[in-house]
Enzyme design. Structure first.
Site, PDB file in Angstrom:
ATOM      1  N   VAL A  25       0.698  -0.915  12.142  1.00  0.00           N
ATOM      2  CA  VAL A  25       1.717  -1.645  12.890  1.00  0.00           C
ATOM      3  C   VAL A  25       2.403  -2.565  11.895  1.00  0.00           C
ATOM      4  O   VAL A  25       1.752  -3.369  11.221  1.00  0.00           O
ATOM      5  CB  VAL A  25       1.097  -2.462  14.035  1.00  0.00           C
ATOM      6  CG1 VAL A  25       2.165  -3.319  14.703  1.00  0.00           C
ATOM      7  CG2 VAL A  25       0.438  -1.542  15.051  1.00  0.00           C
ATOM      8  N   ASN A  52       4.799   6.967   8.204  1.00  0.00           N
ATOM      9  CA  ASN A  52       6.225   6.998   7.872  1.00  0.00           C
ATOM     10  C   ASN A  52       6.629   8.371   7.332  1.00  0.00           C
ATOM     11  O   ASN A  52       7.657   8.939   7.714  1.00  0.00           O
ATOM     12  CB  ASN A  52       6.553   5.947   6.803  1.00  0.00           C
ATOM     13  CG  ASN A  52       6.445   4.530   7.299  1.00  0.00           C
ATOM     14  OD1 ASN A  52       6.413   4.275   8.499  1.00  0.00           O
ATOM     15  ND2 ASN A  52       6.363   3.593   6.374  1.00  0.00           N
ATOM     16  N   ASN A  62       6.516   5.393  -8.459  1.00  0.00           N
ATOM     17  CA  ASN A  62       7.615   4.577  -8.967  1.00  0.00           C
ATOM     18  C   ASN A  62       7.250   4.118 -10.381  1.00  0.00           C
ATOM     19  O   ASN A  62       6.221   4.532 -10.936  1.00  0.00           O
ATOM     20  CB  ASN A  62       7.932   3.406  -8.027  1.00  0.00           C
ATOM     21  CG  ASN A  62       6.782   2.410  -7.887  1.00  0.00           C
ATOM     22  OD1 ASN A  62       5.877   2.335  -8.732  1.00  0.00           O
ATOM     23  ND2 ASN A  62       6.801   1.635  -6.817  1.00  0.00           N
ATOM     24  N   THR A 112      10.470   7.673  -8.965  1.00  0.00           N
ATOM     25  CA  THR A 112      11.527   7.022  -8.198  1.00  0.00           C
ATOM     26  C   THR A 112      11.888   5.704  -8.868  1.00  0.00           C
ATOM     27  O   THR A 112      11.020   4.920  -9.255  1.00  0.00           O
ATOM     28  CB  THR A 112      11.101   6.794  -6.742  1.00  0.00           C
ATOM     29  OG1 THR A 112       9.884   6.030  -6.707  1.00  0.00           O
ATOM     30  CG2 THR A 112      10.873   8.122  -6.038  1.00  0.00           C
ATOM     31  N   GLY A 169      18.055   5.680  -9.145  1.00  0.00           N
ATOM     32  CA  GLY A 169      17.884   7.091  -8.852  1.00  0.00           C
ATOM     33  C   GLY A 169      16.456   7.553  -9.027  1.00  0.00           C
ATOM     34  O   GLY A 169      15.504   6.851  -8.692  1.00  0.00           O
ATOM     35  N   ASP A 198       9.109   6.526   1.290  1.00  0.00           N
ATOM     36  CA  ASP A 198       8.428   7.450   2.198  1.00  0.00           C
ATOM     37  C   ASP A 198       9.359   8.579   2.632  1.00  0.00           C
ATOM     38  O   ASP A 198       8.957   9.749   2.684  1.00  0.00           O
ATOM     39  CB  ASP A 198       7.893   6.688   3.416  1.00  0.00           C
ATOM     40  CG  ASP A 198       6.813   5.700   3.032  1.00  0.00           C
ATOM     41  OD1 ASP A 198       6.086   5.963   2.062  1.00  0.00           O
ATOM     42  OD2 ASP A 198       6.704   4.649   3.696  1.00  0.00           O
TER      43      ASP A 198
END
Length: 299
Positions: A12, A44, A181, A217, A222, A249
């Site tokens: 949540v 997600n 990332n 990422t 980009g 996600d």
């Protein structure tokens, strides 16, 4: 046959809009009322894939509580199969999301039921995981659960190593597409946080020993696609960002979606970038994921 099985977290999210993120020890007042939404990187990604038209099953855990009931109803309404989400004797995971008007966000997570999930819970799901065309994973569940899911998967394995933590080399060797990332890539490579350029990032990516490409990422810069012998930058779509919370996600779900359609990895990254760009123009994470018709086609 299920297209994508997502093994991961369900939370949540309590989203608090701010004018600026607080410094350590600082209290700041909200810019608007908080809102309660569905979240967790696993949930997600499951909803994002379902909105793109994929047949999706979720594997994870929620508490035996009202939040768990609410979350299961929320993702089921999006078409995600929830029969493999277990009910745990721990509270449903919660995330506090602080987000500014320009889309920057900071997230604190109380894992709850997500960290209750254990490798032995996957044994009855062997057929589900083995028959899925793709298994999509993140790191908001125990590392042993990720390793076991990768071991049981027989289709495409896509790992989003977020949040950053070490991954066993034997697990990495079974990953078809890794989607970190910058910070997560550096952590996996055992390097300090870095502002490395394209060549430095590519070298780190190649050092990890995955059996397929790495897609790094880069937010507004980009994404960098790295294979054993090539690397190329996929530019970000230019949009007015509202909330970047769920962009990664959506990117992972859309990347898996395109790969299942037979797209080359660079084409898949471009599709994922366009889908993620739609997400950042909307508030929320799960709620911001686009449906297929909302993602712009290539120019």
């Amino acid at each position: 046959m299920t297209d994508i099985v997502v093994v991961g977290s369900l939370n949540v999210d309590v989203v608090v809009p701010l004018h600026e993120l607080p410094a350590p020890g600082q209290t700041v007042l909200g810019a608007a009322d908080h809102r309660r939404t569905g979240g967790g990187k696993g949930a997600n990604q499951a909803v994002a894939a379902a909105r793109l038209g994929r047949r999706v099953a979720m594997v994870g855990a929620v508490g035996i509580d009202a939040d768990g009931d609410w979350l299961l109803g929320l993702i089921a309404a999006e078409g995600v199969a929830t029969e493999s989400v277990l009910r745990a004797p721990r509270p449903t995971g919660q995330a506090i999301v602080l987000v500014t008007a320009d889309g920057d966000s900071t997230i604190a997570v109380s894992s709850g039921a997500n960290m209750w999930l254990a490798p032995e819970h996957l044994a009855p799901l062997r057929d589900l995981l083995g028959s899925a065309r793709a298994v999509l994973l993140q790191q908001e569940v125990d590392a042993a659960v990720v390793a076991e899911a990768v071991r049981l998967a027989e289709g495409l394995v896509v790992l989003n190593p977020a949040p950053a933590r070490p991954v066993d080399p034997a697990t990495l060797a079974r990953v078809d597409v890794l989607v970190p990332n910058r910070g997560e890539l550096a952590a996996l490579a055992g390097a300090p946080p870095t502002d490395a350029g394209v060549d430095g990032l590519a070298a780190m990516a190649r050092s990890l020993g995955t059996r397929g490409p790495v897609v790094v990422t880069l937010g507004g810069d980009g994404a960098l696609v790295v294979t054993t012998d090539r690397q190329w930058l996929v530019p970000a779509e230019q949009v007015d960002a509202v909330d970047a919370t769920g962009a990664g996600d959506t990117f992972c779900a859309a990347l898996a979606d395109a790969l299942l359609d037979g797209a080359a990895i660079d084409e898949a990254a471009r599709w994922a970038s366009r889908a993620a760009a739609v997400t950042v123009t909307r508030p929320g994470a799960m709620a911001a994921a686009p449906r297929r018709a909302e993602v712009p086609t290539a120019a």
